[in-house]
Design a protein around this motif. Structure first.
Motif, PDB file in Angstrom:
ATOM      1  N   GLU A   1       0.799  -1.226   0.000  1.00  0.00           N
ATOM      2  CA  GLU A   1       0.000   0.000   0.000  1.00  0.00           C
ATOM      3  C   GLU A   1       0.831   1.276   0.000  1.00  0.00           C
ATOM      4  O   GLU A   1       0.291   2.346  -0.305  1.00  0.00           O
ATOM      5  CB  GLU A   1      -0.923   0.007   1.224  1.00  0.00           C
ATOM      6  CG  GLU A   1      -1.979  -1.087   1.191  1.00  0.00           C
ATOM      7  CD  GLU A   1      -2.913  -1.024   2.391  1.00  0.00           C
ATOM      8  OE1 GLU A   1      -2.764  -0.092   3.220  1.00  0.00           O
ATOM      9  OE2 GLU A   1      -3.793  -1.898   2.510  1.00  0.00           O
ATOM     10  N   ALA A   2       2.124   1.191   0.338  1.00  0.00           N
ATOM     11  CA  ALA A   2       2.893   2.422   0.497  1.00  0.00           C
ATOM     12  C   ALA A   2       4.222   2.464  -0.238  1.00  0.00           C
ATOM     13  O   ALA A   2       4.769   3.558  -0.430  1.00  0.00           O
ATOM     14  CB  ALA A   2       3.147   2.676   1.988  1.00  0.00           C
ATOM     15  N   LEU A   3       4.761   1.320  -0.666  1.00  0.00           N
ATOM     16  CA  LEU A   3       6.093   1.314  -1.266  1.00  0.00           C
ATOM     17  C   LEU A   3       6.118   0.799  -2.696  1.00  0.00           C
ATOM     18  O   LEU A   3       7.170   0.840  -3.344  1.00  0.00           O
ATOM     19  CB  LEU A   3       7.047   0.478  -0.403  1.00  0.00           C
ATOM     20  CG  LEU A   3       7.303   0.995   1.011  1.00  0.00           C
ATOM     21  CD1 LEU A   3       8.223   0.049   1.769  1.00  0.00           C
ATOM     22  CD2 LEU A   3       7.903   2.398   0.987  1.00  0.00           C
ATOM     23  N   LEU A   4       4.998   0.310  -3.185  1.00  0.00           N
ATOM     24  CA  LEU A   4       4.917  -0.156  -4.567  1.00  0.00           C
ATOM     25  C   LEU A   4       4.012   0.787  -5.356  1.00  0.00           C
ATOM     26  O   LEU A   4       3.007   1.273  -4.828  1.00  0.00           O
ATOM     27  CB  LEU A   4       4.375  -1.582  -4.618  1.00  0.00           C
ATOM     28  CG  LEU A   4       5.211  -2.645  -3.888  1.00  0.00           C
ATOM     29  CD1 LEU A   4       4.552  -4.013  -4.004  1.00  0.00           C
ATOM     30  CD2 LEU A   4       6.632  -2.687  -4.446  1.00  0.00           C
ATOM     31  N   PRO A   5       4.353   1.072  -6.615  1.00  0.00           N
ATOM     32  CA  PRO A   5       3.599   2.065  -7.385  1.00  0.00           C
ATOM     33  C   PRO A   5       2.099   1.808  -7.437  1.00  0.00           C
ATOM     34  O   PRO A   5       1.301   2.749  -7.399  1.00  0.00           O
ATOM     35  CB  PRO A   5       4.223   1.963  -8.783  1.00  0.00           C
ATOM     36  CG  PRO A   5       5.608   1.476  -8.532  1.00  0.00           C
ATOM     37  CD  PRO A   5       5.499   0.542  -7.370  1.00  0.00           C
ATOM     38  N   GLU A   6       1.691   0.530  -7.493  1.00  0.00           N
ATOM     39  CA  GLU A   6       0.265   0.243  -7.618  1.00  0.00           C
ATOM     40  C   GLU A   6      -0.529   0.628  -6.377  1.00  0.00           C
ATOM     41  O   GLU A   6      -1.753   0.797  -6.445  1.00  0.00           O
ATOM     42  CB  GLU A   6       0.043  -1.237  -7.926  1.00  0.00           C
ATOM     43  CG  GLU A   6       0.718  -2.199  -6.976  1.00  0.00           C
ATOM     44  CD  GLU A   6       2.092  -2.633  -7.446  1.00  0.00           C
ATOM     45  OE1 GLU A   6       2.495  -3.761  -7.120  1.00  0.00           O
ATOM     46  OE2 GLU A   6       2.753  -1.842  -8.156  1.00  0.00           O
ATOM     47  N   GLY A   7       0.148   0.803  -5.242  1.00  0.00           N
ATOM     48  CA  GLY A   7      -0.568   1.164  -4.022  1.00  0.00           C
ATOM     49  C   GLY A   7      -0.491   2.634  -3.669  1.00  0.00           C
ATOM     50  O   GLY A   7      -1.098   3.075  -2.692  1.00  0.00           O
ATOM     51  N   VAL A   8       0.248   3.414  -4.450  1.00  0.00           N
ATOM     52  CA  VAL A   8       0.504   4.815  -4.120  1.00  0.00           C
ATOM     53  C   VAL A   8      -0.259   5.727  -5.067  1.00  0.00           C
ATOM     54  O   VAL A   8      -0.330   5.484  -6.272  1.00  0.00           O
ATOM     55  CB  VAL A   8       2.021   5.108  -4.186  1.00  0.00           C
ATOM     56  CG1 VAL A   8       2.298   6.590  -4.025  1.00  0.00           C
ATOM     57  CG2 VAL A   8       2.756   4.318  -3.114  1.00  0.00           C
ATOM     58  N   ASP A   9      -0.833   6.780  -4.530  1.00  0.00           N
ATOM     59  CA  ASP A   9      -1.548   7.786  -5.314  1.00  0.00           C
ATOM     60  C   ASP A   9      -0.514   8.625  -6.066  1.00  0.00           C
ATOM     61  O   ASP A   9       0.136   9.495  -5.487  1.00  0.00           O
ATOM     62  CB  ASP A   9      -2.385   8.660  -4.381  1.00  0.00           C
ATOM     63  CG  ASP A   9      -3.256   9.663  -5.130  1.00  0.00           C
ATOM     64  OD1 ASP A   9      -2.946   9.985  -6.292  1.00  0.00           O
ATOM     65  OD2 ASP A   9      -4.254  10.139  -4.534  1.00  0.00           O
ATOM     66  N   SER A  10      -0.355   8.364  -7.349  1.00  0.00           N
ATOM     67  CA  SER A  10       0.687   9.035  -8.126  1.00  0.00           C
ATOM     68  C   SER A  10       0.434  10.532  -8.249  1.00  0.00           C
ATOM     69  O   SER A  10       1.375  11.334  -8.249  1.00  0.00           O
ATOM     70  CB  SER A  10       0.793   8.404  -9.522  1.00  0.00           C
ATOM     71  OG  SER A  10      -0.448   8.498 -10.211  1.00  0.00           O
ATOM     72  N   ARG A  11      -0.830  10.930  -8.329  1.00  0.00           N
ATOM     73  CA  ARG A  11      -1.133  12.361  -8.431  1.00  0.00           C
ATOM     74  C   ARG A  11      -0.731  13.081  -7.146  1.00  0.00           C
ATOM     75  O   ARG A  11      -0.145  14.166  -7.193  1.00  0.00           O
ATOM     76  CB  ARG A  11      -2.620  12.567  -8.708  1.00  0.00           C
ATOM     77  CG  ARG A  11      -3.021  14.035  -8.839  1.00  0.00           C
ATOM     78  CD  ARG A  11      -4.491  14.183  -9.177  1.00  0.00           C
ATOM     79  NE  ARG A  11      -4.802  13.561 -10.460  1.00  0.00           N
ATOM     80  CZ  ARG A  11      -6.027  13.546 -10.990  1.00  0.00           C
ATOM     81  NH1 ARG A  11      -7.052  14.077 -10.334  1.00  0.00           N
ATOM     82  NH2 ARG A  11      -6.230  12.974 -12.162  1.00  0.00           N
ATOM     83  N   ALA A  12      -1.047  12.474  -6.008  1.00  0.00           N
ATOM     84  CA  ALA A  12      -0.659  13.080  -4.728  1.00  0.00           C
ATOM     85  C   ALA A  12       0.854  13.143  -4.595  1.00  0.00           C
ATOM     86  O   ALA A  12       1.406  14.121  -4.068  1.00  0.00           O
ATOM     87  CB  ALA A  12      -1.264  12.282  -3.572  1.00  0.00           C
ATOM     88  N   ALA A  13       1.537  12.106  -5.074  1.00  0.00           N
ATOM     89  CA  ALA A  13       3.001  12.093  -4.999  1.00  0.00           C
ATOM     90  C   ALA A  13       3.591  13.237  -5.821  1.00  0.00           C
ATOM     91  O   ALA A  13       4.488  13.953  -5.363  1.00  0.00           O
ATOM     92  CB  ALA A  13       3.536  10.754  -5.483  1.00  0.00           C
TER      93      ALA A  13
END
Length: 722
Positions: free
Chosen positions: A312-324
Motif C-alpha cells: 500500500e505504500a512502497l509499490l507504485p500500484e498502491g501509491v496515489d501518483s497524483r498526490a506524490a
C-alpha cells in the motif's frame, strides 16, 4: 568461543578466510555473512562443526565417479586452497580442473551462474554434466543452515516461519535468532537489531523493494528526492495505521511504526529512494506473552501486516501518483522560491492565501475554521514565477530593518513565527507552503539561566565592573539581557543573514533604555538593541524583523513598518514617519552603540564534554528538547526552530563524535565538519550500528551550534587573531 557467548567473534574471525581480501571491507558482503551466521546461531554452528569433525574420509570413493566432473576452485580460496582441490581432482577419472582468478568461497556462486549461462543455453545441467549445488551459494558451507536458492522467496518465508516456530514460548531473548535478511517476494526484510525484552526500545527493521517502479521524475534531483522520501514516509505511516493491529501483549508488543514526520519536509533516515530500490526503516515491537516469544503474533506482523504495508505504500500500484507529484512539486516550488530571495533583495516571502495561525500552541497543524488567509499589502506585493506553480504573488520583505506592529491578538507574533518556520519546506495543506525565509534565519530571544562559554559579546556589552573584558565572556547563569546578547553573537558566529526578534520574548533592558535611565545610570555596559539593529545591517549585512507593540522608539530605525490589524497586514511606513515627526525621540538611537563587529570565533575543548555514564558512553536525544551527554542533560527548549526529535538525535550524535575525537576545534569547524560528512555519506553515517541507523532528521548548522553552546560543561575561548 561459540559456547562462551562470543559467537559474534567466530564469524568475524572466519570472514577473511571465506571472503576474498578485496571484499572483506564490502558492507554488503559483511552484512550477508553476518546475517547468515546469526540465522544459524551458536547451537547449530556447534552441531555443524561436530558433524564435520566426525565425518569419515571419503576420498576412497572418488575413483568410482564415472560421469564427467568439473572440480572448480577459487585461486585465492584460503579455507580450501587449490592444492586440496587438485588432490580431489586427481582421484576422479576424466576430471576437469579449473581455478578461478581472484575468487574465494564467496565468489563460487557467481562463477557457477556465469558457467551455467555459457553452457547449454543456461540449462540447469551444463554440457560438462555439472549440476548447480546449493552448497556453492555465497555464504558457503559454514553458514548454510539448509539448501536453498536465493530467488526462492517461498523458501525464505518458510525459513522465517521455522525460526519462529522453533523459538515459540522461549525466553524473549530467543528473538535474536531472527537477525538477518529474508527474501519475501516483492521485498527483502532486514532484521537489524532485536530488542532485549518487550519493555525495551523496539526492534529495528528495514524493508527493501526488489526494484523502484516509480517514475524517475519524482526523484530526479536532490530536492525532489527528499520530497518523495518524505511523501513515502507519510504513506507508510498511514498504511501502518490501517494494517497493524497494535497491542499484542506485554510492553510494546505489536507496535510497528516509522519515524513520525512533522509538518516540515526534511531529509530523514526513515526512507531511502535509490534508482534500483525503495527502502523503509521501521521499529517493531516483537510480541510477547509476559517475557516469552509469541511466535504466532510475530508471524502475523512480519508475514501479513508488513507485506500489506509494502503493497500500500512502497509499490507504485498502491501509491496515489497524483498526490506524490503534487507533494514533490510543492516542495520544489518552495525551495526554488527561497533560492530566489537574495536575487530579489528579499529576506522572506509570504504568498497570498497562506494560512499562518496554528490550531493550538501545542500543534504545528494549520488552524481550520476561522483562519484568515494572508493578503499582501500592495506596497510589498511581489510576483514570482515557480517551476511548477507558475506565477504567484505575495508579500516580499526586503533586506534591512522591518518593524511589525499591532495590538495584542492581531497576528503580529503569528507572522513572525511563520517567518521563523520559513527556513523549512512544508507539506501540501499546511497553509505555509509558500511562506519562506532565508535558510540561515535565526529566532532570537532572552534565555535566563543559560550557560555561556567564551563568547565574544563585546559588540553589544562593553567592559564589566572591575575592567573585566567581554571578548571571551563566560557565565553559568546568564541574565536575560546577557543571554540575548550571547544568542545574537553565537548566531553571527555560525552565520546568519536574518534575525527575528519578538518584543514579548526579549529582555526589556536589552531592547531599549529610555532617556531617564540613560541620564540616571551613567555606567551601563549594555548597548540596547535599538542602537544595534541599524549598524548590524549597515556594517554586517544582517537584516532584522522586529515585532513590537509598546516601544515606539523603534520607528526611528525601521526601513519599513507593517501593521497587523484583524490578522490583515498593511503598510504603515508613511503613517509611522508622521508619528515619528510628531513625537520625536528625545534620545536619538545609536548613541550608545559601540563598535558593532562580527564576534571572534571560538575553539572548543573536546575533553570538556564527558560522555561517560557508568561503563558506557552516551550521546543521544531524549525527545525534541533534551540531549543526554554522559550524565549531563542539555536543555534545548528555547531553540524555537527545532522541528523534530530526529534533528535532536542527529545533533547529539554529531556532538558525541566530536567529543570522542578528543581534539579541540572551532565551533564553526565542528558544525561544518559534521554536516559536510552527512552531506557526503548520508544520515546513516551517524548511525551507531549497521543497518537501520535509528530515527534521524537533518538539522541546520544554527541548531547544531546552539546545542553545543548550551552544554554547561563546555570549555571554549575566542581564537587569537580572530
Amino acid at each position: 568461543m561459540a559456547r562462551d557467548g562470543r559467537f559474534d567473534e567466530v564469524w568475524r574471525t572466519l570472514l577473511p578466510r571465506i571472503v576474498h581480501p578485496e571484499r572483506v571491507g564490502d558492507p554488503e558482503v559483511v552484512s550477508a555473512v553476518e546475517g547468515m551466521a546469526l540465522s544459524v546461531g551458536p547451537e547449530a554452528f556447534e552441531r555443524q562443526e561436530r558433524a564435520i569433525i566426525g565425518r569419515p574420509d571419503s576420498r576412497g570413493v572418488l575413483p568410482g565417479i564415472s560421469c564427467p566432473t568439473l572440480v572448480l576452485c577459487g585461486r585465492d580460496d584460503a579455507l580450501t586452497p587449490p592444492p586440496l582441490h587438485e588432490e580431489l581432482a586427481e582421484g576422479i577419472p576424466g576430471h576437469v580442473f579449473t581455478s578461478s582468478t581472484a575468487a574465494g568461497i564467496s565468489r563460487r556462486w557467481s562463477v557457477l551462474k556465469k558457467l551455467r549461462t555459457r553452457c547449454a543455453g543456461g540449462s540447469k545441467r551444463s554440457r560438462l554434466g555439472v549440476t548447480e549445488s546449493p552448497r556453492a551459494r555465497p555464504e558457503g558451507r559454514l553458514y548454510s543452515g539448509r539448501s536453498r536458492k536465493p530467488s526462492d522467496h517461498r523458501g525464505e518465508m518458510q525459513r522465517l516461519r521455522s525460526i519462529l516456530q522453533r523459538i515459540d514460548r522461549k525466553g524473549y531473548g530467543a528473538y535474536k535468532d531472527l537477525q538477518g535478511s529474508y527474501d519475501l517476494g516483492p521485498f527483502t526484510l532486514f532484521v537489524d537489531r532485536v530488542q532485549r525484552d518487550p519493555f525495551a526500545p523496539p526492534s529495528l527493521v528495514r524493508v527493501r523493494t526488489k526494484e523502484n517502479g516509480f517514475e524517475g521524475a519524482l526523484f530526479g534531483n536532490g530536492t525532489r528526492r527528499v520530497a518523495f522520501e518524505d511523501f513515502l514516509t507519510r504513506a507508510v505511516e498511514r498504511a501502518l495505521r490501517r494494517a497493524v493491529r497494535g497491542n499484542r501483549g506485554s510492553g510494546g508488543s505489536g507496535r510497528m511504526e516509522i519515524q513520525r514526520p512533522s509538518q516540515v519536509v526534511l531529509p530523514r533516515s526513515s526512507m531511502v529512494v535509490e534508482d534500483g530500490y525503495v527502502e523503509a526503516r521501521m521499529a517493531v515491537g516483537l510480541p510477547a506473552r509476559g517475557r516469552s516469544v509469541d511466535a504466532r503474533g510475530a508471524e502475523a506482523m512480519l508475514l501479513e501486516e508488513l507485506p500489506r504495508v509494502v503493497r500500500e505504500a512502497l509499490l507504485p500500484e498502491g501509491v496515489d501518483s497524483r498526490a506524490a507529484r503534487g507533494h514533490v512539486e510543492t516542495v520544489e516550488d518552495a525551495d526554488d522560491l527561497r533560492r530566489q530571495l537574495p536575487g530579489l533583495g528579499l529576506v522572506a516571502y509570504v504568498a497570498n492565501g497562506a494560512v499562518l495561525p496554528r490550531e493550538s500552541g501545542a500543534s504545528d497543524r494549520p488552524l481550520g475554521e476561522g483562519a484568515v488567509p494572508f493578503r499582501s499589502p500592495e506596497e510589498y506585493r511581489v510576483s514570482v514565477t515557480l517551476p511548477n506553480g507558475g506565477e504567484v504573488s505575495g508579500m516580499g520583505i526586503p533586506e534591512g530593518v522591518t518593524l511589525v506592529v499591532g495590538g495584542g491578538f492581531h497576528g503580529k507574533s503569528t507572522l513572525l513565527s511563520a517567518l521563523s518556520w520559513g527556513v523549512y519546506d512544508h507539506v501540501p495543506g499546511d497553509g505555509r507552503e509558500l511562506v519562506v525565509a532565508r535558510r540561515d534565519a535565526v529566532k532570537i530571544r532572552a534565555e535566563d539561566g543559560r550557560s555561556v562559554a567564551g563568547v565574544d559579546i563585546s559588540g553589544m556589552i562593553g567592559a564589566l565592573p572591575g575592567g573585566r573584558a567581554t571578548t571571551s565572556f563566560s557565565t553559568p547563569n546568564a541574565s536575560g539581557s546577557t543571554s540575548q546578547a550571547a544568542n545574537i553573537a553565537e548566531a553571527l558566529e555560525i552565520g546568519t543573514s536574518l534575525l527575528l526578534v519578538d518584543e514579548d520574548t526579549s529582555a526589556t533592558n536589552f531592547m531599549i533604555r529610555d532617556e531617564r535611565m540613560r541620564e540616571l545610570v551613567q555606567k551601563e555596559p549594555i548597548s540596547p538593541f535599538i542602537d544595534l539593529v541599524r549598524p548590524l545591517y549597515d556594517s554586517l549585512g544582517v537584516s532584522t524583523v522586529v515585532v513590537v507593540g509598546g516601544v515606539g522608539d523603534y520607528l526611528d530605525v525601521a526601513d519599513r513598518v507593517i501593521l497587523m490589524e484583524d490578522y490583515l497586514a498593511r503598510d504603515a511606513t508613511a503613517r509611522a514617519r508622521e508619528v515619528r515627526d510628531a513625537f520625536p525621540a528625545r534620545v536619538p538611537p545609536g548613541g550608545s552603540a559601540g563598535d558593532v563587529h562580527a564576534p571572534r570565533g571560538r575553539r572548543v575543548r573536546a575533553s570538556s564534554i564527558d560522555l561517560r555514564r557508568g561503563k558506557r558512553e552516551t550521546a543521544r536525544g531524549k525527545g525534541m528538547h533534551t540531549i543526554e551527554l554522559g550524565r549531563e542533560r542539555v536543555e534545548l527548549s528555547y531553540l524555537e526552530q527545532l522541528a523534530e526529535a530526529g534533528q535532536t538525535e542527529a545533533v547529539a550524535r554529531a556532538i558525541g563524535e566530536f567529543a570522542a575525537g578528543n581534539r579541540s576545534r572551532g565551533v564553526a569547524e565542528i558544525v561544518r565538519g559534521a554536516l559536510d560528512a552527512v552531506a557526503e555519506n548520508g544520515l546513516d553515517s551517524l548511525g551507531s550500528f549497521r543497518g537501520h541507523p535509528g530515527e534521524l532528521s537533518l538539522p541546520r548548522p544554527q541548531e547544531v551550534a546552539a546545542a553545543i553552546n548550551r552544554i554547561r560543561s563546555l570549555e571554549a575561548a575566542t581564537e587569537k587573531g580572530a
